[in-house]
Design an enzyme around this catalytic site. Structure first.
Site, PDB file in Angstrom:
ATOM      1  N   HIS A  91     110.152 -11.261  74.332  1.00  0.00           N
ATOM      2  CA  HIS A  91     111.280 -11.267  75.268  1.00  0.00           C
ATOM      3  C   HIS A  91     112.373 -10.343  74.753  1.00  0.00           C
ATOM      4  O   HIS A  91     112.581 -10.247  73.545  1.00  0.00           O
ATOM      5  CB  HIS A  91     111.833 -12.689  75.435  1.00  0.00           C
TER       6      HIS A  91
ATOM      7  N   ASP B  29     106.716 -16.800  81.481  1.00  0.00           N
ATOM      8  CA  ASP B  29     105.530 -16.468  82.276  1.00  0.00           C
ATOM      9  C   ASP B  29     104.237 -16.960  81.653  1.00  0.00           C
ATOM     10  O   ASP B  29     103.227 -17.089  82.339  1.00  0.00           O
ATOM     11  CB  ASP B  29     105.462 -14.946  82.484  1.00  0.00           C
TER      12      ASP B  29
HETATM   13  C1  LIG Z   1     109.347  -8.516  77.503  1.00  0.00           C
HETATM   14  C2  LIG Z   1     109.250  -7.274  76.625  1.00  0.00           C
HETATM   15  C3  LIG Z   1     109.280  -6.041  77.518  1.00  0.00           C
HETATM   16  C4  LIG Z   1     110.429  -7.249  75.668  1.00  0.00           C
HETATM   17  O1  LIG Z   1     110.326  -6.019  75.069  1.00  0.00           O
HETATM   18  P1  LIG Z   1     111.199  -5.485  73.884  1.00  0.00           P
HETATM   19  O2  LIG Z   1     112.541  -6.009  73.910  1.00  0.00           O
HETATM   20  O3  LIG Z   1     111.046  -4.009  73.922  1.00  0.00           O
HETATM   21  O4  LIG Z   1     110.403  -6.099  72.736  1.00  0.00           O
HETATM   22  P2  LIG Z   1     110.676  -6.111  71.260  1.00  0.00           P
HETATM   23  O5  LIG Z   1     111.780  -5.186  70.880  1.00  0.00           O
HETATM   24  O6  LIG Z   1     110.744  -7.547  70.965  1.00  0.00           O
HETATM   25  O7  LIG Z   1     109.298  -5.448  70.760  1.00  0.00           O
HETATM   26  C5  LIG Z   1     109.191  -5.048  69.476  1.00  0.00           C
HETATM   27  C6  LIG Z   1     107.773  -4.648  69.217  1.00  0.00           C
HETATM   28  O8  LIG Z   1     106.901  -5.703  69.569  1.00  0.00           O
HETATM   29  C7  LIG Z   1     105.936  -5.278  70.503  1.00  0.00           C
HETATM   30  N1  LIG Z   1     105.725  -6.295  71.502  1.00  0.00           N
HETATM   31  C8  LIG Z   1     106.667  -6.989  72.191  1.00  0.00           C
HETATM   32  N2  LIG Z   1     106.059  -7.830  73.028  1.00  0.00           N
HETATM   33  C9  LIG Z   1     104.733  -7.659  72.875  1.00  0.00           C
HETATM   34  C10 LIG Z   1     103.617  -8.234  73.493  1.00  0.00           C
HETATM   35  N3  LIG Z   1     103.738  -9.152  74.447  1.00  0.00           N
HETATM   36  N4  LIG Z   1     102.392  -7.815  73.109  1.00  0.00           N
HETATM   37  C11 LIG Z   1     102.250  -6.891  72.158  1.00  0.00           C
HETATM   38  N5  LIG Z   1     103.278  -6.298  71.539  1.00  0.00           N
HETATM   39  C12 LIG Z   1     104.512  -6.680  71.908  1.00  0.00           C
HETATM   40  C13 LIG Z   1     106.533  -4.046  71.126  1.00  0.00           C
HETATM   41  O9  LIG Z   1     105.512  -3.212  71.642  1.00  0.00           O
HETATM   42  C14 LIG Z   1     107.261  -3.428  69.965  1.00  0.00           C
HETATM   43  O10 LIG Z   1     106.319  -2.812  69.149  1.00  0.00           O
HETATM   44  P3  LIG Z   1     106.687  -1.508  68.247  1.00  0.00           P
HETATM   45  O11 LIG Z   1     107.940  -1.870  67.495  1.00  0.00           O
HETATM   46  O12 LIG Z   1     105.498  -1.350  67.392  1.00  0.00           O
HETATM   47  O13 LIG Z   1     106.892  -0.409  69.244  1.00  0.00           O
HETATM   48  C15 LIG Z   1     107.964  -7.313  75.788  1.00  0.00           C
HETATM   49  O14 LIG Z   1     107.969  -8.393  74.912  1.00  0.00           O
HETATM   50  C16 LIG Z   1     106.715  -7.340  76.652  1.00  0.00           C
HETATM   51  O15 LIG Z   1     106.295  -6.299  77.153  1.00  0.00           O
HETATM   52  N6  LIG Z   1     106.103  -8.532  76.855  1.00  0.00           N
HETATM   53  C17 LIG Z   1     104.950  -8.637  77.704  1.00  0.00           C
HETATM   54  C18 LIG Z   1     105.376  -8.675  79.166  1.00  0.00           C
HETATM   55  C19 LIG Z   1     106.026  -9.967  79.544  1.00  0.00           C
HETATM   56  O16 LIG Z   1     105.543 -11.039  79.228  1.00  0.00           O
HETATM   57  N7  LIG Z   1     107.134  -9.857  80.280  1.00  0.00           N
HETATM   58  C20 LIG Z   1     107.867 -11.003  80.776  1.00  0.00           C
HETATM   59  C21 LIG Z   1     109.178 -11.135  80.090  1.00  0.00           C
HETATM   60  S1  LIG Z   1     109.972 -12.636  80.575  1.00  0.00           S
END
Ligand SMILES: CC(C)(COP(=O)(O)OP(=O)(O)OC[C@H]1O[C@@H](n2cnc3c(N)ncnc32)[C@H](O)[C@@H]1OP(=O)(O)O)[C@@H](O)C(=O)NCCC(=O)NCCS
Length: 406
Positions: A276, A333
């Site tokens: 998140h 989700d």
């Molecule tokens: C929601 C989301 C976009 C938040 O993204 P964010 O703020 O950019 O995430 P973070 O900064 O916490 O991510 C840091 C790292 O973890 C990874 N990461 C975060 N969520 C991940 C996931 N669900 N699966 C795999 N890797 C993930 C990112 O790719 C990033 O990797 P990197 O540093 O090697 O590039 C992300 O967690 C995601 O895409 N989740 C899956 C989609 C989802 O469930 N969305 C609903 C949100 S309520």
């Protein structure tokens, strides 16, 4: 010559370091709000001061929607009047139903919903009235009718006639009835009601920000909500629940969940429903939905979804930790997908069900934005950017006619 001296090519220059740029506005505060707050460190979500757990246990979607729109819990009389307004607005205008019938059956439900919102606008008698009261009336119509569009579309795409509402049922119960054509048992209706409360608002998430940005131009509420639906549809936002359901369906017979998770992460693929932008610990909504998923699995004799979800959760959290990512936990989700599945909601309607709940938050934020209820005066959103494209100096690049270009 003086002109020439001013020419510079900054294509290879590095723009000034700015830690708030190119990070999707993470941590950038763009406005004040009185509607909701997310404490990502401690996993706390409040609506108008009330913790989400308290509302999920004691409130209803109707009451929570009132709270979001009015800044206080209603008295019994106010709640009755508000709920009456929702009932009265349930019936969709005939031309909207006719329009739905003309759409191809394979149209995506979120596209259908987004296309329907401006149609609903054309039937709103208060559309050009920009008072708070008129906007609350529009919000009530939108909350009632977004649910109506989702259920009507599901019937129409399956060659069935939309059903009339049952005024004895709550918003959640009636939605299940109009969707499936079967009166839901009161416990299932209450579980959906709780899920709607949990999804109703979430501060400045992508879709809410889209709504607020659009109405900051003084566009009407429906224009804002249509933008919100579009933003919610993406798989990094509300679209994630449908992707989680896809994942669960595909992994039903997977013997090596840990290996599957490892492979996903090794190939830079996401585990949907995890992580998140704000929560750095478990999302409080996910905790609630996880318990509900376990309970519904037992009730309907389908414990496999809960079992598989927890297996994926454990495998993913341990793989993330091995990779130094200790803050990626299930979000709303992850467990809403099996919960909705157990309620008989098809995968591609899970994101629209998110919209059925979130429209209450969107409309509350639209009103707050329009009437500057948390700031001195309304302000048009207009961020800036650093231009790093082609540059030929202040005189601009010389235009070469098409026939002379090579
Ligand atoms: C929601 C989301 C976009 C938040 O993204 P964010 O703020 O950019 O995430 P973070 O900064 O916490 O991510 C840091 C790292 O973890 C990874 N990461 C975060 N969520 C991940 C996931 N669900 N699966 C795999 N890797 C993930 C990112 O790719 C990033 O990797 P990197 O540093 O090697 O590039 C992300 O967690 C995601 O895409 N989740 C899956 C989609 C989802 O469930 N969305 C609903 C949100 S309520």
């Amino acid at each position: 010559m003086a002109m020439k001296a001013e020419i510079r090519d900054f294509r290879h220059e590095k723009p000034e370091e700015d830690k708030t740029k190119n990070i999707g506005l993470r941590g950038v505060k763009v406005a004040d709000t009185k509607i909701s707050d997310v404490d990502g460190e401690h996993g706390v979500l409040i609506y108008r001061g009330y913790r989400i757990e308290e509302l999920a246990r004691n409130s209803t979607f109707e009451e929570t929607a009132y709270l979001l729109l009015h800044d206080a819990l209603p008295t019994a009389g106010q709640l009755q009047e508000f709920s009456r307004g929702l009932l009265d607005a349930r019936r969709l205008p005939g031309f909207v139903l006719e329009s739905l019938k003309r759409l191809p059956a394979q149209a995506r439900p979120m596209d259908v919903l987004q296309a329907s919102v401006p149609l609903l606008a054309t039937a709103d008698p208060d559309l050009s009235l920009e008072t708070r009261e008129a906007n609350v009336a529009k919000a009530v119509r939108l909350i009632a009718r977004v649910a109506g569009i989702v259920s009507a579309w599901h019937r129409i795409r399956n060659g069935l006639e939309p059903l009339p509402s049952d005024d004895a049922l709550s918003h959640a119960g009636n939605f299940l009835w109009q969707l499936a054509g079967k009166k839901p048992d009161p416990e299932t209706a209450r579980d959906l009601d709780i899920a709607l409360v949990l999804h109703a608002d979430h501060s400045f998430n992508a879709s809410t920000f889209a709504c607020r940005e659009v109405v900051s131009t003084q566009a009407h509420m429906y224009a804002g909500v249509a933008a919100g639906v579009g933003a919610l549809s993406g798989s990094l936002h509300g679209g994630a629940n449908a992707q989680v359901m896809k994942m669960l369906t595909e992994l039903q017979n997977e013997g090596d969940v840990q290996g599957w998770v490892r492979k996903q992460l090794d190939s830079d693929r996401k585990i949907m429903g995890m992580g998140h932008a704000v929560y750095k610990t478990t999302d409080p909504r996910a905790k609630f939905l996880k318990e509900m998923g376990e309970r519904l699995g037992k009730k309907f004799g389908q414990k496999q979804w809960y079992r598989l979800s927890t297996e994926i959760e454990e495998a993913a959290v341990s793989e993330f930790e091995k990779r130094g990512k200790t803050t990626i936990k299930p979000n709303v989700d992850f467990y809403s997908a099996p919960v909705y599945h157990l309620m008989g909601i098809p995968g591609d309607l899970m994101t629209p069900v998110f919209a059925v709940a979130r429209v209450s938050g969107w409309t509350a934020h639209i009103i707050e934005e329009k009437f500057a209820e948390a700031q001195g005066k309304p302000a048009l959103y207009r961020p800036s950017s650093d231009y790093i494209g082609n540059y030929c100096g202040k005189i601009g690049c010389s235009y070469v006619p098409v026939e002379k270009r090579t």
